[in-house]
Design a protein around this motif. Structure first.
Motif, mmCIF file in Angstrom:
data_model
loop_
_atom_site.group_PDB
_atom_site.id
_atom_site.type_symbol
_atom_site.label_atom_id
_atom_site.label_comp_id
_atom_site.label_asym_id
_atom_site.label_seq_id
_atom_site.Cartn_x
_atom_site.Cartn_y
_atom_site.Cartn_z
ATOM 1 N N HIS A 141 0.805 -1.219 0.000
ATOM 2 C CA HIS A 141 0.000 0.000 0.000
ATOM 3 C C HIS A 141 0.844 1.279 0.000
ATOM 4 C CE1 HIS A 141 -4.104 -1.592 0.376
ATOM 5 N NE2 HIS A 141 -3.519 -2.620 0.972
ATOM 6 N N ALA A 186 -4.966 -0.443 -3.845
ATOM 7 C CA ALA A 186 -5.908 -1.245 -3.063
ATOM 8 C C ALA A 186 -6.881 -2.010 -3.956
ATOM 9 C CB ALA A 186 -6.698 -0.347 -2.108
ATOM 10 N N GLY A 211 -1.820 3.571 -1.964
ATOM 11 C CA GLY A 211 -2.582 2.544 -1.272
ATOM 12 C C GLY A 211 -3.762 3.083 -0.483
#
Length: 232
Positions: A141, A186, A211
């Motif tokens: 992330h 994500a 992220g």
């Protein structure tokens, strides 16, 4: 000038906006990071879904804010979407950051069938709270080791009733002026409930190559996007 009310997702508190708030204020706007009941410095305060909605509405009313931009990250998109409806003419825009969105009569967990069993198991094992993830949950992330350590050190268990109690909407969410920020690390596509909302001419999609926690991984870019969205 607008007034940003910033609400972080599960396990987090107002602290997570520390690098974003000064950038918004430097641009001449109000910025008010909010900790929801039962989390961070409000740990131990009983909380259900409507408690979190009232936390947000109450912050706007207590401060007497107008031209409000409500910002909801992850879980907090659920209460933020409801609060946006309830503050009426005070609302300028609602911004969702890689978040869930409320559906009348549905809860947070009902919108995540693939993860519902794991969330409910965590709650059963932790006295009704959803435990924060281990370090591996933050991999991929865009976070540094120091940022992962910071988020883990400051996260608190999330009160279960806020995840299982239903949202309450009086009208269609798609009618509110909204921006949805999709964090591509994500996942490349918005969830189906969000994709449905994005069909509305009142909603805009902004994609960012970072992220799920952009207030930590890309605070400058996130602040720029928030400022741009607020001007539309």
């Amino acid at each position: 000038m607008v007034n940003f009310v910033l609400v972080a997702g599960a396990w987090l508190g107002a602290w997570v906006w520390d690098e974003v708030v000064p950038l918004l204020r430097a641009a001449g706007h109000g910025a008010y990071p909010l900790t929801l009941s039962g989390l961070a410095d409000k740990q131990g305060v009983p909380a259900g879904q409507q408690t979190h909605v009232q936390d947000i509405v109450g912050e706007v009313e207590r401060r007497g804010l107008d031209d409000v931009v409500l910002v909801g990250h992850s879980y907090s998109g659920i209460p933020v979407g409801q609060a946006a409806e309830r503050i009426g003419e005070r609302l300028s825009r609602v911004i969702f950051i890689d978040s869930a969105v409320p559906t009348d009569g549905e809860s947070f967990v009902s919108g995540w069938p693939a993860f519902r069993a794991a969330i409910e198991a965590s709650m059963a094992e932790n006295g009704g709270f959803w435990a924060p993830p281990a370090a591996a949950g933050y991999a991929g992330h865009g976070l540094t080791d120091e940022q992962v350590e910071r988020i883990m050190d400051n996260s608190t268990p999330h009160p279960g009733p806020t995840l299982t109690e239903p949202a309450e909407l009086a009208g269609p969410l798609a009618e509110l002026p909204a921006t949805y920020i999709k964090c591509l690390l994500a996942g490349p596509e918005p969830i189906p409930a969000v994709a449905k909302m994005l069909a509305s001419e009142k909603w805009r999609l902004v994609e960012v190559e970072t992220g799920h926690w952009p207030m930590l991984s890309a605070p400058g870019e996130l602040a720029r996007i928030l400022l741009d969205a607020a001007e539309r």
